[in-house]
Design a protein around this motif. Structure first.
Motif, mmCIF file in Angstrom:
data_model
loop_
_atom_site.group_PDB
_atom_site.id
_atom_site.type_symbol
_atom_site.label_atom_id
_atom_site.label_comp_id
_atom_site.label_asym_id
_atom_site.label_seq_id
_atom_site.Cartn_x
_atom_site.Cartn_y
_atom_site.Cartn_z
ATOM 1 N N ASP A 270 0.845 -1.206 0.000
ATOM 2 C CA ASP A 270 0.000 0.000 0.000
ATOM 3 C C ASP A 270 0.875 1.250 0.000
ATOM 4 O OD1 ASP A 270 -2.311 -1.517 0.099
ATOM 5 O OD2 ASP A 270 -2.440 -1.462 2.283
ATOM 6 N N LEU A 271 1.925 1.231 0.812
ATOM 7 C CA LEU A 271 2.821 2.389 0.885
ATOM 8 C C LEU A 271 3.548 2.611 -0.435
ATOM 9 C CD1 LEU A 271 4.432 2.063 4.441
ATOM 10 C CD2 LEU A 271 2.757 3.741 3.671
ATOM 11 N N ILE A 272 4.025 1.533 -1.030
ATOM 12 C CA ILE A 272 4.743 1.650 -2.304
ATOM 13 C C ILE A 272 3.825 2.219 -3.383
ATOM 14 C CG2 ILE A 272 5.836 0.324 -4.154
ATOM 15 C CD1 ILE A 272 6.931 -1.528 -1.933
ATOM 16 N N SER A 273 2.575 1.765 -3.414
ATOM 17 C CA SER A 273 1.607 2.280 -4.392
ATOM 18 C C SER A 273 1.323 3.754 -4.145
ATOM 19 C CB SER A 273 0.300 1.476 -4.318
ATOM 20 O OG SER A 273 0.521 0.128 -4.648
ATOM 21 N N ALA A 274 1.193 4.133 -2.884
ATOM 22 C CA ALA A 274 0.925 5.530 -2.543
ATOM 23 C C ALA A 274 2.094 6.421 -2.947
ATOM 24 C CB ALA A 274 0.656 5.666 -1.044
ATOM 25 N N VAL A 275 3.318 5.921 -2.760
ATOM 26 C CA VAL A 275 4.501 6.683 -3.160
ATOM 27 C C VAL A 275 4.523 6.883 -4.675
ATOM 28 C CG1 VAL A 275 7.027 6.616 -3.329
ATOM 29 C CG2 VAL A 275 5.910 6.041 -1.184
ATOM 30 N N SER A 276 4.150 5.855 -5.422
ATOM 31 C CA SER A 276 4.134 5.960 -6.890
ATOM 32 C C SER A 276 3.183 7.059 -7.348
ATOM 33 C CB SER A 276 3.717 4.617 -7.508
ATOM 34 O OG SER A 276 4.654 3.611 -7.195
ATOM 35 N N ILE A 277 2.019 7.139 -6.715
ATOM 36 C CA ILE A 277 1.042 8.172 -7.066
ATOM 37 C C ILE A 277 1.579 9.550 -6.702
ATOM 38 C CG2 ILE A 277 -1.258 9.073 -6.537
ATOM 39 C CD1 ILE A 277 -2.117 6.132 -6.080
ATOM 40 N N LEU A 278 2.176 9.662 -5.508
ATOM 41 C CA LEU A 278 2.744 10.944 -5.087
ATOM 42 C C LEU A 278 3.885 11.374 -6.007
ATOM 43 C CD1 LEU A 278 2.913 10.664 -1.186
ATOM 44 C CD2 LEU A 278 1.455 12.183 -2.537
ATOM 45 N N ARG A 279 4.694 10.406 -6.461
ATOM 46 C CA ARG A 279 5.817 10.737 -7.337
ATOM 47 C C ARG A 279 5.333 11.299 -8.662
ATOM 48 N NH1 ARG A 279 9.877 13.086 -7.110
ATOM 49 N NH2 ARG A 279 10.305 11.931 -5.187
ATOM 50 N N ILE A 280 4.263 10.724 -9.214
ATOM 51 C CA ILE A 280 3.698 11.234 -10.471
ATOM 52 C C ILE A 280 3.214 12.668 -10.278
ATOM 53 C CG2 ILE A 280 1.787 10.985 -12.108
ATOM 54 C CD1 ILE A 280 2.015 7.936 -11.675
ATOM 55 N N THR A 281 2.501 12.887 -9.166
ATOM 56 C CA THR A 281 2.000 14.230 -8.863
ATOM 57 C C THR A 281 3.153 15.207 -8.672
ATOM 58 O OG1 THR A 281 0.059 13.273 -7.784
ATOM 59 C CG2 THR A 281 0.578 15.575 -7.288
ATOM 60 N N GLU A 282 4.197 14.776 -7.948
ATOM 61 C CA GLU A 282 5.343 15.638 -7.682
ATOM 62 C C GLU A 282 6.085 15.981 -8.975
ATOM 63 O OE1 GLU A 282 8.108 17.893 -5.497
ATOM 64 O OE2 GLU A 282 6.118 17.117 -5.000
ATOM 65 N N GLU A 283 6.243 15.003 -9.860
ATOM 66 C CA GLU A 283 6.941 15.268 -11.119
ATOM 67 C C GLU A 283 6.159 16.248 -11.992
ATOM 68 O OE1 GLU A 283 7.696 11.447 -12.802
ATOM 69 O OE2 GLU A 283 9.414 11.047 -11.477
ATOM 70 N N LYS A 284 4.827 16.124 -11.984
ATOM 71 C CA LYS A 284 4.002 17.082 -12.734
ATOM 72 C C LYS A 284 4.161 18.483 -12.143
ATOM 73 C CE LYS A 284 0.436 13.885 -14.379
ATOM 74 N NZ LYS A 284 -1.004 13.497 -14.286
ATOM 75 N N LYS A 285 4.184 18.546 -10.819
ATOM 76 C CA LYS A 285 4.351 19.826 -10.130
ATOM 77 C C LYS A 285 5.702 20.447 -10.472
ATOM 78 C CE LYS A 285 4.791 21.722 -5.439
ATOM 79 N NZ LYS A 285 4.763 21.373 -3.991
ATOM 80 N N GLN A 286 6.765 19.628 -10.403
ATOM 81 C CA GLN A 286 8.102 20.136 -10.699
ATOM 82 C C GLN A 286 8.233 20.535 -12.165
ATOM 83 O OE1 GLN A 286 10.389 20.903 -8.474
ATOM 84 N NE2 GLN A 286 8.984 20.180 -6.883
ATOM 85 N N ASP A 287 7.568 19.775 -13.041
ATOM 86 C CA ASP A 287 7.596 20.112 -14.471
ATOM 87 C C ASP A 287 6.905 21.453 -14.713
ATOM 88 O OD1 ASP A 287 8.135 19.390 -17.281
ATOM 89 O OD2 ASP A 287 5.949 19.308 -17.443
ATOM 90 N N LYS A 288 5.795 21.668 -14.012
ATOM 91 C CA LYS A 288 5.079 22.939 -14.138
ATOM 92 C C LYS A 288 5.932 24.091 -13.636
ATOM 93 C CE LYS A 288 0.641 25.090 -12.921
ATOM 94 N NZ LYS A 288 -0.652 24.889 -12.199
#
Length: 386
Positions: A270-288
């Motif tokens: 569950d934690l690993i899956s949650a991290v994957s979702i957060l990483r996608i969101t974080e990368e979009k944020k950093q890209d923006k």
């Protein structure tokens, strides 16, 4: 192919004594050694010294890395772990995380993992991870359970056979407010820094009031005479050791409260899956953020360029001469700068006159330097030469 290993020790509370230094010297003939640090690299062979002996003999931190798949850290806590057995139990359920008590108090906390070569990114800079380990040790000494949870993540997430079965321990409040320096240790173990944020989802912050803070309560309970004696000790003796002893005293008197936690019943998967979702969101944020910064920089450059073109419209001959002198100075950067100046003059003046002024000066420059092919190439790229 050679195998690379790196081993490092660090003293935090105080420098090694001469006796301790002599003992450390006997543990490896190849190490770089001072009263504060010891490190050694191997391309063949490995460290055969007594790690725990060195930790009990003056050093407080140990870090080991091998590019064939082993990573380990150890922390010596001179006054033990300031947590109840009930709190500690779920954190010490893996072989990767162990607590070894000393005969005369204190102990050594170890986190060690093994993985297949190439499974995790290689590491080259180790100082940042020793700094992280030092920060975590200080948190542990003061009873900060968040540091123990981070160490649990470092060891437990490596247990790949039990990801669906292992439930994370209760999450300490304020886990997503961990010091940034402490979070760096996650990367040493090949974990995403967002693991603490993922684990803290739905968990309250931790901001104890003075009435809940055990240190505040203890400070109000001691006498004025004791307070003055402690002040003198802080001014004259070792600050870190004195603080550690007092924290241990507060814990032993029962005044320490257990760090508040929230059971979340999340498995490692569950934690690993949650991290994957957060990483996608974080990368979009950093890209923006990166795109916005790029746009700001482009706008700034264009503003400067437009100001320069205003000067060119007012005095084109000045800039034509400057382009000529820049090209004469030689060098690829100067050739490009000269070509850009002429192209900007052409645009600033505009129309046939702009084309003529820039084109004539480009031809003059090319004739003055017939062997400079890079110069002529730069001028052609701007459409200034046929």
């Amino acid at each position: 192919m050679s195998e690379y290993q790196y081993v490092a020790f660090r003293a935090v509370d105080r420098p090694l004594s001469d006796t301790q230094l002599a003992y450390a010297e006997k543990q490896s003939s190849r190490s770089e050694l001072s009263k504060w640090e010891m490190s050694v690299e191997y391309h063949y062979g490995s460290f055969r010294g007594d790690v725990n002996g060195l930790l009990r003999g003056g050093f407080d931190l140990y870090l080991a890395y091998a590019d064939y798949g082993e990573r380990e850290v150890r922390l010596r806590l001179p006054h033990g772990l300031p947590f109840s057995r009930k709190i500690l139990a779920p954190f010490l359920a893996f072989d990767n995380i162990t607590w070894t008590k000393d005969a005369k108090g204190g102990g050594i906390l170890t986190v060690a993992i093994s993985h297949d070569p190439g499974e995790k990114e290689d590491i080259e800079e180790f100082t940042v991870y020793l700094d992280a380990l030092e920060s975590i040790r200080q948190q542990l000494i003061t009873g900060d359970l968040r540091a123990f949870y981070l160490l649990w993540l470092c060891g437990a997430v490596d247990e790949f056979d039990e990801l669906d079965e292992t439930v994370a321990p209760p999450v300490p409040h304020g886990l997503d407010q961990m010091p940034a320096k402490s979070l760096d240790l996650l990367q040493f173990f090949g974990l995403d820094p967002l693991f603490c944020q993922a684990a803290a989802e739905g968990v309250p912050a931790y901001e104890p009031s003075d009435d809940e803070d055990p240190i505040q309560l203890w400070a109000r309970s001691i006498s004025e005479t004791r307070s003055r004696a402690l002040l003198l000790r802080f001014l004259k003796d070792d600050l870190v050791e004195t603080k550690a002893e007092l924290i241990a005293e507060i814990h032993d008197t029962g005044k320490m409260i257990d760090w508040p936690t929230t059971p979340c019943e999340r498995t490692l998967n569950d934690l690993i899956s949650a991290v994957s979702i957060l990483r996608i969101t974080e990368e979009k944020k950093q890209d923006k953020i990166a795109k916005a910064e790029a746009n700001r920089q482009a706008a700034k450059v264009e503003k400067i360029r437009q100001a320069r073109m205003e000067q060119m419209r007012a005095s084109p001959q000045t800039w034509l001469t400057k382009a000529e002198k820049t090209a004469a100075a030689g060098g690829t950067d100067n050739y490009r700068a000269a070509a850009e100046m002429l192209a900007d003059v052409r645009e600033a003046i505009g129309g046939p006159r702009g084309e003529r002024l820039a084109g004539n000066r480009a031809s003059k420059i090319a004739k003055a330097h017939p062997t400079r092919n890079m110069l002529k190439s730069a001028l052609r790229k701007k459409g200034l030469l046929p």
